[in-house]
Design a protein around this motif. Structure first.
Motif, PDB file in Angstrom:
ATOM      1  N   PHE A 118       0.834  -1.209   0.000  1.00  0.00           N
ATOM      2  CA  PHE A 118       0.000   0.000   0.000  1.00  0.00           C
ATOM      3  C   PHE A 118       0.866   1.254   0.000  1.00  0.00           C
ATOM      4  N   LEU A 119       1.927   1.249   0.795  1.00  0.00           N
ATOM      5  CA  LEU A 119       2.839   2.387   0.811  1.00  0.00           C
ATOM      6  C   LEU A 119       3.470   2.582  -0.561  1.00  0.00           C
ATOM      7  N   LEU A 120       3.939   1.509  -1.164  1.00  0.00           N
ATOM      8  CA  LEU A 120       4.552   1.594  -2.499  1.00  0.00           C
ATOM      9  C   LEU A 120       3.553   2.117  -3.525  1.00  0.00           C
ATOM     10  N   LEU A 121       2.338   1.625  -3.489  1.00  0.00           N
ATOM     11  CA  LEU A 121       1.303   2.087  -4.415  1.00  0.00           C
ATOM     12  C   LEU A 121       1.037   3.581  -4.243  1.00  0.00           C
ATOM     13  N   GLY A 122       0.958   4.035  -3.001  1.00  0.00           N
ATOM     14  CA  GLY A 122       0.749   5.456  -2.743  1.00  0.00           C
ATOM     15  C   GLY A 122       1.903   6.305  -3.240  1.00  0.00           C
ATOM     16  N   LEU A 123       3.119   5.843  -3.029  1.00  0.00           N
ATOM     17  CA  LEU A 123       4.286   6.584  -3.512  1.00  0.00           C
ATOM     18  C   LEU A 123       4.326   6.651  -5.039  1.00  0.00           C
ATOM     19  N   ILE A 124       3.993   5.550  -5.691  1.00  0.00           N
ATOM     20  CA  ILE A 124       3.961   5.532  -7.163  1.00  0.00           C
ATOM     21  C   ILE A 124       2.892   6.491  -7.678  1.00  0.00           C
ATOM     22  N   ALA A 125       1.715   6.465  -7.058  1.00  0.00           N
ATOM     23  CA  ALA A 125       0.631   7.344  -7.504  1.00  0.00           C
ATOM     24  C   ALA A 125       0.990   8.813  -7.285  1.00  0.00           C
ATOM     25  N   LEU A 183       2.750  14.087  -9.491  1.00  0.00           N
ATOM     26  CA  LEU A 183       3.707  15.193  -9.511  1.00  0.00           C
ATOM     27  C   LEU A 183       4.488  15.242 -10.815  1.00  0.00           C
ATOM     28  N   ALA A 184       4.748  14.088 -11.425  1.00  0.00           N
ATOM     29  CA  ALA A 184       5.446  14.063 -12.716  1.00  0.00           C
ATOM     30  C   ALA A 184       4.571  14.656 -13.821  1.00  0.00           C
ATOM     31  N   LEU A 185       3.274  14.443 -13.724  1.00  0.00           N
ATOM     32  CA  LEU A 185       2.352  14.986 -14.722  1.00  0.00           C
ATOM     33  C   LEU A 185       2.186  16.493 -14.612  1.00  0.00           C
ATOM     34  N   CYS A 186       2.201  16.985 -13.385  1.00  0.00           N
ATOM     35  CA  CYS A 186       1.873  18.391 -13.174  1.00  0.00           C
ATOM     36  C   CYS A 186       2.652  18.924 -11.980  1.00  0.00           C
ATOM     37  N   TRP A 187       3.960  19.105 -12.140  1.00  0.00           N
ATOM     38  CA  TRP A 187       4.791  19.540 -11.024  1.00  0.00           C
ATOM     39  C   TRP A 187       4.603  21.026 -10.734  1.00  0.00           C
ATOM     40  N   SER A 188       4.342  21.308  -9.478  1.00  0.00           N
ATOM     41  CA  SER A 188       4.402  22.666  -8.942  1.00  0.00           C
ATOM     42  C   SER A 188       4.360  22.535  -7.429  1.00  0.00           C
ATOM     43  N   TRP A 189       4.819  23.574  -6.748  1.00  0.00           N
ATOM     44  CA  TRP A 189       4.776  23.551  -5.296  1.00  0.00           C
ATOM     45  C   TRP A 189       3.336  23.538  -4.794  1.00  0.00           C
ATOM     46  N   GLN A 190       2.440  24.177  -5.546  1.00  0.00           N
ATOM     47  CA  GLN A 190       1.042  24.196  -5.150  1.00  0.00           C
ATOM     48  C   GLN A 190       0.431  22.790  -5.225  1.00  0.00           C
ATOM     49  N   VAL A 191       0.753  22.062  -6.296  1.00  0.00           N
ATOM     50  CA  VAL A 191       0.237  20.694  -6.439  1.00  0.00           C
ATOM     51  C   VAL A 191       0.796  19.816  -5.322  1.00  0.00           C
ATOM     52  N   LEU A 192       2.072  19.966  -5.020  1.00  0.00           N
ATOM     53  CA  LEU A 192       2.670  19.200  -3.924  1.00  0.00           C
ATOM     54  C   LEU A 192       1.981  19.517  -2.603  1.00  0.00           C
TER      55      LEU A 192
END
Length: 89
Positions: free
Chosen positions: A20-27, A32-41
């Motif tokens: 579950f942790l791995l799945l959450g990290l991948i998602a 973030l790879a699709l739409c990187w910004s500090w606001q999205v993070l």
């Protein structure tokens, strides 16, 4: 061999948790790879925190402070509890 819904193996339980942790990290990484910004993070972190608090509310606060006699076994159990308590009041 009889198949049950209960997961009793300690190793399997830990493996499930790590998956579950791995799945959450991948998602999260994918988002973030699709739409990187500090606001999205920041929004992703806030959403994660809020969902964790909601989970804690459903499975700890309700059982220990609102209705100690009730035991939840999943999200559907919590929804049934809400439905019954709403209809009863």
């Amino acid at each position: 061999m009889r198949v049950t819904d209960d997961l009793t193996s300690r190793k399997a339980i830990f493996a499930k948790g790590w998956l579950f942790l791995l799945l959450g990290l991948i998602a999260a990484t994918g988002l973030l790879a699709l739409c990187w910004s500090w606001q999205v993070l920041a929004l992703l972190v806030i959403a994660l925190w809020a969902f964790c608090r909601w989970y804690y509310f459903m499975f700890y606060v309700i059982e220990h402070y609102v209705d100690p006699g009730y035991r939840f076994d999943g999200l559907s159990s919590f929804l049934r509890y809400l439905w019954r308590s709403r209809r009863g009041s």
